[in-house]
Design an enzyme around this catalytic site. Structure first.
Site, PDB file in Angstrom:
ATOM      1  N   ASN A 186       0.852  -1.187   0.000  1.00 17.24           N
ATOM      2  CA  ASN A 186       0.000   0.000   0.000  1.00 17.24           C
ATOM      3  C   ASN A 186       0.892   1.244   0.000  1.00 17.24           C
ATOM      4  O   ASN A 186       1.690   1.447   0.925  1.00 17.24           O
ATOM      5  CB  ASN A 186      -0.895  -0.036   1.249  1.00 17.24           C
ATOM      6  N   ASP A 232      -0.146   4.472  -0.135  1.00 17.15           N
ATOM      7  CA  ASP A 232      -0.849   5.710   0.240  1.00 17.15           C
ATOM      8  C   ASP A 232       0.073   6.740   0.885  1.00 17.15           C
ATOM      9  O   ASP A 232      -0.056   7.947   0.651  1.00 17.15           O
ATOM     10  CB  ASP A 232      -1.957   5.412   1.273  1.00 17.15           C
ATOM     11  N   HIS A 233       0.998   6.257   1.739  1.00 14.11           N
ATOM     12  CA  HIS A 233       1.774   7.212   2.520  1.00 14.11           C
ATOM     13  C   HIS A 233       2.874   7.907   1.727  1.00 14.11           C
ATOM     14  O   HIS A 233       3.452   8.890   2.200  1.00 14.11           O
ATOM     15  CB  HIS A 233       2.288   6.569   3.805  1.00 14.11           C
ATOM     16  N   HIS A 269      -5.711   3.631  -1.615  1.00 15.05           N
ATOM     17  CA  HIS A 269      -7.049   3.918  -1.082  1.00 15.05           C
ATOM     18  C   HIS A 269      -7.429   5.327  -1.543  1.00 15.05           C
ATOM     19  O   HIS A 269      -6.839   6.308  -1.096  1.00 15.05           O
ATOM     20  CB  HIS A 269      -6.980   3.838   0.448  1.00 15.05           C
ATOM     21  N   ARG A 305      -9.548   7.912  -0.924  1.00 17.82           N
ATOM     22  CA  ARG A 305     -10.498   8.324   0.116  1.00 17.82           C
ATOM     23  C   ARG A 305     -11.398   9.435  -0.401  1.00 17.82           C
ATOM     24  O   ARG A 305     -10.990  10.226  -1.256  1.00 17.82           O
ATOM     25  CB  ARG A 305      -9.745   8.793   1.359  1.00 17.82           C
ATOM     26  N   ARG A 336      -7.290  12.756   1.006  1.00 13.36           N
ATOM     27  CA  ARG A 336      -6.197  13.245   1.856  1.00 13.36           C
ATOM     28  C   ARG A 336      -4.823  12.792   1.366  1.00 13.36           C
ATOM     29  O   ARG A 336      -3.822  13.396   1.680  1.00 13.36           O
ATOM     30  CB  ARG A 336      -6.409  12.819   3.302  1.00 13.36           C
ATOM     31  N   GLU A 339      -8.523   0.230  -2.701  1.00  9.61           N
ATOM     32  CA  GLU A 339      -9.311   0.258  -1.456  1.00  9.61           C
ATOM     33  C   GLU A 339     -10.293   1.399  -1.537  1.00  9.61           C
ATOM     34  O   GLU A 339      -9.941   2.494  -1.999  1.00  9.61           O
ATOM     35  CB  GLU A 339      -8.379   0.541  -0.280  1.00  9.61           C
ATOM     36  N   THR A 385      -6.322   6.270  10.300  1.00 11.91           N
ATOM     37  CA  THR A 385      -6.257   5.180   9.330  1.00 11.91           C
ATOM     38  C   THR A 385      -7.518   4.335   9.514  1.00 11.91           C
ATOM     39  O   THR A 385      -8.297   4.596  10.433  1.00 11.91           O
ATOM     40  CB  THR A 385      -4.976   4.322   9.528  1.00 11.91           C
ATOM     41  N   THR A 386      -7.724   3.347   8.641  1.00  6.44           N
ATOM     42  CA  THR A 386      -8.903   2.483   8.771  1.00  6.44           C
ATOM     43  C   THR A 386      -8.890   1.861  10.169  1.00  6.44           C
ATOM     44  O   THR A 386      -7.909   1.244  10.562  1.00  6.44           O
ATOM     45  CB  THR A 386      -8.849   1.369   7.699  1.00  6.44           C
ATOM     46  N   GLU A 389     -10.490  -9.780   3.545  1.00  6.76           N
ATOM     47  CA  GLU A 389      -9.184  -9.430   4.106  1.00  6.76           C
ATOM     48  C   GLU A 389      -9.395  -9.308   5.606  1.00  6.76           C
ATOM     49  O   GLU A 389     -10.144  -8.430   6.069  1.00  6.76           O
ATOM     50  CB  GLU A 389      -8.664  -8.107   3.525  1.00  6.76           C
ATOM     51  N   HIS A 421      -3.155  -4.984   7.812  1.00 10.15           N
ATOM     52  CA  HIS A 421      -3.286  -3.788   8.655  1.00 10.15           C
ATOM     53  C   HIS A 421      -2.392  -3.872   9.889  1.00 10.15           C
ATOM     54  O   HIS A 421      -2.473  -4.816  10.654  1.00 10.15           O
ATOM     55  CB  HIS A 421      -4.738  -3.504   9.092  1.00 10.15           C
ATOM     56  N   GLY A 422      -1.528  -2.857  10.013  1.00  9.72           N
ATOM     57  CA  GLY A 422      -0.672  -2.750  11.192  1.00  9.72           C
ATOM     58  C   GLY A 422       0.514  -3.709  11.183  1.00  9.72           C
ATOM     59  O   GLY A 422       1.210  -3.842  12.191  1.00  9.72           O
ATOM     60  N   GLY A 472       1.409  -1.504   4.329  1.00 11.35           N
ATOM     61  CA  GLY A 472       1.701  -0.164   3.828  1.00 11.35           C
ATOM     62  C   GLY A 472       2.683   0.618   4.681  1.00 11.35           C
ATOM     63  O   GLY A 472       3.857   0.789   4.334  1.00 11.35           O
ATOM     64  N   HIS A 473       2.225   1.066   5.845  1.00 18.85           N
ATOM     65  CA  HIS A 473       2.967   2.056   6.627  1.00 18.85           C
ATOM     66  C   HIS A 473       4.395   1.620   6.958  1.00 18.85           C
ATOM     67  O   HIS A 473       5.338   2.408   6.828  1.00 18.85           O
ATOM     68  CB  HIS A 473       2.178   2.370   7.909  1.00 18.85           C
TER      69      HIS A 473
END
Ligand code: PXP
Length: 248
Positions: free
Chosen positions: A7, A9-10, A43, A45, A49, A70, A100-101, A151, A191-192, A213-214
């Site tokens: 991911n 996004d960041h 994603h 959004r 953002r 996403e 985040t989600t 997921e 996630h995470g 992602g992050h």
């Protein structure tokens, strides 16, 4: 081997901090694929953002592996996604104020809306995944609305406060995968996840895709994204080899 969805996004978050042209998520996607990413995820959004409409358009033209979009079920975003034709979409809950989600989608209480959206994507030949918590009623609802994938939300595993808590979360996720298999729904997770916590998950779960992602983008600040992705791939590979093999 488990496929890695990266991911990005960041990368766009950093660009939007100055509303400028760099760093460009399109470049990040190409380098992530060179590093071994099997899937590129973004994603779009509703508040834009981080990822912008232009990013989605260009990623569709340039990502030759698998593009996973996403998204929420907002009609504007659904229309964009149908025009973009990613290989896969993942429906997620979306709140304006969240960083985040925050949790899985509640399919049980929104079955009719989600079923309608899922059908539009199925008719367009686009795979649908639903981001949910590992709860039996949500997995059954995912099957009922016709999604090919779920997921499983791994945020609670990632945030486990001690070993006991972590093992409870692993058992819950394992049970979720078991229920999905029984119902004929394919299972992914994400996630995470980080370089520190991904190993145990790989050893514990029989899933098809991991979405991260992050942590990868954070490492990429220091190492470059190609290397950050290849290090995550290597970890997944190494831990896959340590998985107990079931011989029939
Ligand atoms: N999976 C889903 C459905 C997500 O919403 C996100 C965050 O955008 C991720 C995976 C990746 O999470 P993280 O950035 O914590 O790795």
């Amino acid at each position: 081997m488990i496929k890695l969805g990266v991911n990005i996004d960041h990368v766009a978050t950093l660009r939007q901090a100055r509303k400028t042209f760099e760093p460009d998520p399109i470049t990040a996607a190409s380098l992530a694929v060179l590093g071994g990413a099997d899937i590129i995820t973004v994603h779009l959004r509703e508040d834009r953002r981080h990822i912008q409409d232009r990013d989605v358009r260009l990623l569709r033209e340039t990502v030759c592996t698998k593009l996973n979009l996403e998204m929420s079920t907002a009609p504007e975003i659904v229309d964009i996604a149908l025009k973009t034709k990613p290989e896969q979409i993942t429906l997620v809950p979306e709140k304006r104020q969240e960083i985040t989600t925050e949790g899985g989608l509640d399919i049980v209480t929104q079955k009719k809306t989600i079923m309608h959206v899922v059908k539009r994507f199925q008719d367009a030949g686009i795979l649908v995944s639903l981001f949910i918590d590992a709860e039996e009623d949500q997995i059954e609802a995912a099957r009922d609305v016709g999604a090919q994938f779920i997921e499983l939300h791994t945020g609670n595993y990632a945030n486990a406060k001690d070993v006991t808590d972590r093992n409870t979360m692993i058992e819950k996720l394992q049970n979720g995968v078991k229920i999905a298999n029984k119902l004929g729904v394919r299972a992914n997770a994400g996630h995470g996840l980080t370089y520190q916590n991904v190993g145990l998950l790989v050893e514990s779960l029989d899933i098809e895709e991991l979405h991260i992602g992050h942590s990868i983008v954070s490492r990429a600040v220091f190492t470059g994204i190609q290397k950050a992705v290849s290090e995550m791939k290597e970890l997944i590979y190494r831990h896959s080899l340590q998985k107990p093999q079931i011989i029939n």
